[in-house]
Design a protein around this motif. Structure first.
Motif, PDB file in Angstrom:
ATOM      1  N   ALA A  18       0.744  -1.273   0.047  1.00  0.00           N
ATOM      2  CA  ALA A  18       0.081   0.043  -0.028  1.00  0.00           C
ATOM      3  C   ALA A  18       0.855   1.219   0.070  1.00  0.00           C
ATOM      4  O   ALA A  18       0.667   2.217   0.894  1.00  0.00           O
ATOM      5  CB  ALA A  18      -0.851  -0.022   1.320  1.00  0.00           C
ATOM      6  N   SER A  19       1.776   1.254  -0.984  1.00  0.00           N
ATOM      7  CA  SER A  19       2.697   2.485  -0.982  1.00  0.00           C
ATOM      8  C   SER A  19       3.203   2.460  -2.523  1.00  0.00           C
ATOM      9  O   SER A  19       3.069   1.718  -3.143  1.00  0.00           O
ATOM     10  CB  SER A  19       3.851   2.135  -0.060  1.00  0.00           C
ATOM     11  OG  SER A  19       5.196   2.803  -0.844  1.00  0.00           O
ATOM     12  N   PHE A 159      20.619   5.696  -8.737  1.00  0.00           N
ATOM     13  CA  PHE A 159      19.389   6.364  -8.842  1.00  0.00           C
ATOM     14  C   PHE A 159      18.531   6.033  -7.548  1.00  0.00           C
ATOM     15  O   PHE A 159      17.620   6.631  -7.152  1.00  0.00           O
ATOM     16  CB  PHE A 159      18.541   5.771  -9.827  1.00  0.00           C
ATOM     17  CG  PHE A 159      17.054   5.359 -10.105  1.00  0.00           C
ATOM     18  CD1 PHE A 159      16.405   6.701 -10.399  1.00  0.00           C
ATOM     19  CD2 PHE A 159      16.472   4.379  -9.563  1.00  0.00           C
ATOM     20  CE1 PHE A 159      14.996   6.634 -10.468  1.00  0.00           C
ATOM     21  CE2 PHE A 159      15.007   4.375  -9.680  1.00  0.00           C
ATOM     22  CZ  PHE A 159      14.195   5.557 -10.120  1.00  0.00           C
ATOM     23  N   TYR A 160      19.036   5.057  -6.798  1.00  0.00           N
ATOM     24  CA  TYR A 160      18.102   4.758  -5.603  1.00  0.00           C
ATOM     25  C   TYR A 160      18.511   5.371  -4.410  1.00  0.00           C
ATOM     26  O   TYR A 160      19.731   6.042  -4.173  1.00  0.00           O
ATOM     27  CB  TYR A 160      18.654   2.996  -5.240  1.00  0.00           C
ATOM     28  CG  TYR A 160      18.214   2.402  -6.413  1.00  0.00           C
ATOM     29  CD1 TYR A 160      16.660   2.060  -6.532  1.00  0.00           C
ATOM     30  CD2 TYR A 160      18.753   2.082  -7.423  1.00  0.00           C
ATOM     31  CE1 TYR A 160      16.068   1.236  -7.758  1.00  0.00           C
ATOM     32  CE2 TYR A 160      18.625   1.121  -8.518  1.00  0.00           C
ATOM     33  CZ  TYR A 160      17.272   0.867  -8.648  1.00  0.00           C
ATOM     34  OH  TYR A 160      16.595   0.176  -9.802  1.00  0.00           O
ATOM     35  N   THR A 161      17.368   5.759  -3.239  1.00  0.00           N
ATOM     36  CA  THR A 161      17.630   6.501  -2.247  1.00  0.00           C
ATOM     37  C   THR A 161      18.158   5.375  -1.008  1.00  0.00           C
ATOM     38  O   THR A 161      18.711   5.859  -0.118  1.00  0.00           O
ATOM     39  CB  THR A 161      16.368   7.217  -1.694  1.00  0.00           C
ATOM     40  OG1 THR A 161      15.425   6.226  -1.689  1.00  0.00           O
ATOM     41  CG2 THR A 161      16.235   8.328  -2.898  1.00  0.00           C
ATOM     42  N   ILE A 263       7.784  -1.066   4.567  1.00  0.00           N
ATOM     43  CA  ILE A 263       6.947  -0.055   3.508  1.00  0.00           C
ATOM     44  C   ILE A 263       5.660  -0.095   4.222  1.00  0.00           C
ATOM     45  O   ILE A 263       4.936   1.293   4.027  1.00  0.00           O
ATOM     46  CB  ILE A 263       6.818  -0.820   2.167  1.00  0.00           C
ATOM     47  CG1 ILE A 263       8.299  -0.810   1.450  1.00  0.00           C
ATOM     48  CG2 ILE A 263       5.857  -0.044   1.340  1.00  0.00           C
ATOM     49  CD1 ILE A 263       8.340  -1.489   0.016  1.00  0.00           C
ATOM     50  N   SER A 264       5.097  -1.233   4.614  1.00  0.00           N
ATOM     51  CA  SER A 264       3.683  -1.214   5.299  1.00  0.00           C
ATOM     52  C   SER A 264       3.585  -0.068   6.225  1.00  0.00           C
ATOM     53  O   SER A 264       2.515   0.531   6.538  1.00  0.00           O
ATOM     54  CB  SER A 264       3.204  -2.498   5.255  1.00  0.00           C
ATOM     55  OG  SER A 264       3.890  -3.022   6.284  1.00  0.00           O
ATOM     56  N   GLU A 271       8.391   9.260  -2.479  1.00  0.00           N
ATOM     57  CA  GLU A 271       9.221   9.498  -3.855  1.00  0.00           C
ATOM     58  C   GLU A 271      10.521   8.549  -3.351  1.00  0.00           C
ATOM     59  O   GLU A 271      11.437   8.544  -4.318  1.00  0.00           O
ATOM     60  CB  GLU A 271       9.738  10.853  -3.712  1.00  0.00           C
ATOM     61  CG  GLU A 271      10.237  11.503  -2.661  1.00  0.00           C
ATOM     62  CD  GLU A 271       9.316  12.246  -1.781  1.00  0.00           C
ATOM     63  OE1 GLU A 271       9.788  13.121  -0.900  1.00  0.00           O
ATOM     64  OE2 GLU A 271       8.213  11.667  -1.515  1.00  0.00           O
ATOM     65  N   ASP A 272      10.694   7.987  -2.238  1.00  0.00           N
ATOM     66  CA  ASP A 272      11.851   7.084  -2.182  1.00  0.00           C
ATOM     67  C   ASP A 272      12.017   5.746  -3.200  1.00  0.00           C
ATOM     68  O   ASP A 272      11.006   5.446  -3.739  1.00  0.00           O
ATOM     69  CB  ASP A 272      11.918   6.324  -0.827  1.00  0.00           C
ATOM     70  CG  ASP A 272      12.357   7.475   0.222  1.00  0.00           C
ATOM     71  OD1 ASP A 272      12.970   8.650   0.008  1.00  0.00           O
ATOM     72  OD2 ASP A 272      12.292   7.317   1.402  1.00  0.00           O
ATOM     73  N   ARG A 273      12.962   5.577  -3.437  1.00  0.00           N
ATOM     74  CA  ARG A 273      13.569   4.543  -4.397  1.00  0.00           C
ATOM     75  C   ARG A 273      14.407   3.436  -3.748  1.00  0.00           C
ATOM     76  O   ARG A 273      15.605   3.855  -3.497  1.00  0.00           O
ATOM     77  CB  ARG A 273      13.891   4.825  -5.705  1.00  0.00           C
ATOM     78  CG  ARG A 273      13.171   5.868  -6.168  1.00  0.00           C
ATOM     79  CD  ARG A 273      14.232   6.503  -7.768  1.00  0.00           C
ATOM     80  NE  ARG A 273      15.296   7.403  -7.287  1.00  0.00           N
ATOM     81  CZ  ARG A 273      15.116   8.788  -7.110  1.00  0.00           C
ATOM     82  NH1 ARG A 273      13.934   9.327  -7.170  1.00  0.00           N
ATOM     83  NH2 ARG A 273      16.091   9.363  -6.871  1.00  0.00           N
TER      84      ARG A 273
END
Ligand SMILES: *Cc1c(COP(=O)(O)O)cnc(C)c1O
Length: 296
Positions: A18-19, A159-161, A263-264, A271-273
């Motif tokens: 859910a993100s 590219f990843y945070t 994440i949940s 906007e995080d990757r």
């Protein structure tokens, strides 16, 4: 190494959390059929410095490190020796059988002797000390860390945070932290219970200015090293069903579970990757009873 082919998208599972955090997996498990994942990176600096010496290292009967060392040494035409924790079993684990198949000589040692990493005297019946090149358990050390930097440096990962990986000795996490750029956070998921010295062990491999560039989370061990339960197996099967990404129950499943739990719980911003490093280890699943997992 072709970086694009090693990154697979996991957006469907991010949605399951859910993100709208973007989640990709760096599939180091696809690098090599036996020397899987992070082990290949951790070993390469040691092996290139070994010359023609016989490689000696330490591990348990199910150790990915033992098998990876056997196979990598074999490919380079080097002899290898595995010092295995505990009594010689009547039936060898699939890991030990495959290590033997890769030419590794195995010596079993009591848990006490193992703790001190002493080399059984029987080794010296066949080898002289000067001919041995010793790789620490799990490849822990500066050379292992240097090799692990290439996990990020050989792939387009700027590219990843956030970079998330399972951690055992922490050598891989140290390499990831050393190689990460200033905007990236590195997160390690400890596969062991209560091994709170891990953070210090990782710092020891890093220059002081990098000591606060990573975080270890200690709450996703599922009861301890190589422990598991139905919830973990359910997660592994669901992940595979949705994304065709197989995980191992000792390391990567716990790390990926942690990622989706975080994440949940809103740990990441929209906007995080997030890059999940798949550190391999799938051979360990062969110790599970058939039917537990829907994949090999
Ligand atoms: C060995 C291993 C790890 C742990 O790596 P460290 O560098 O010791 O922290 C993580 N994942 C898998 C699959 C492994 O085999």
């Amino acid at each position: 190494m072709n970086s694009s082919s090693l990154v697979s998208r996991l957006d469907s599972l991010a949605a399951f959390g859910a993100s709208n955090v973007a989640v990709d997996v760096l599939r180091l498990d696809l690098l090599h059929p036996v020397v899987s994942g992070n082990k290949w990176f951790k070993l390469k600096k040691y092996l290139s410095e070994a010359g023609k010496k016989t490689i000696l290292t330490f591990g348990g009967a199910y150790s990915n490190h033992i098998l990876a060392t056997a196979a990598a040494a074999n490919e380079r035409g080097l002899q290898s020796i595995g010092i295995i924790r505990g009594e010689e079993p009547n039936d060898y684990s699939p890991t030990l059988l495959q290590a033997l198949h890769n030419g590794m000589k195995l010596y079993f040692t009591s848990r006490d002797a193992y703790r001190h990493k002493s080399i059984p005297l029987a080794v010296y019946d066949n080898f002289s000390f000067e001919d041995l090149f010793i790789i620490p358990e799990g490849g822990y050390g500066a050379k292992g860390m240097e090799g692990a930097k290439d996990i990020l440096l050989n792939n387009a990962t700027g590219f990843y945070t956030h970079i998330l990986s399972a951690a055992g000795t922490g050598t891989t996490l140290a390499g990831l932290t050393a190689a990460a750029n200033e905007r990236q956070q590195v997160i390690g998921i400890s596969a062991l219970k209560n091994n709170f010295s891990l953070t210090a062990a990782i710092r020891e491999l890093l220059p002081a200015e990098k000591h606060h560039r990573f975080t270890v989370l200690y709450d996703y061990h599922f009861g301890g090293y190589a422990r598991q339960n139905d919830e973990l197996f359910y997660f592994m099967n669901l992940l595979y069903k949705k994304t065709a990404v197989p995980t191992d129950f000792v390391y990567t499943a716990k790390a990926f579970y942690a990622a989706f739990d975080l994440i949940s719980k809103g740990f990441f911003k929209a906007e995080d990757r997030l890059l999940l490093v798949h550190t391999g280890g799938l051979q360990g699943n062969r110790s599970l009873s058939k039917g537990t997992l829907i994949f090999e």
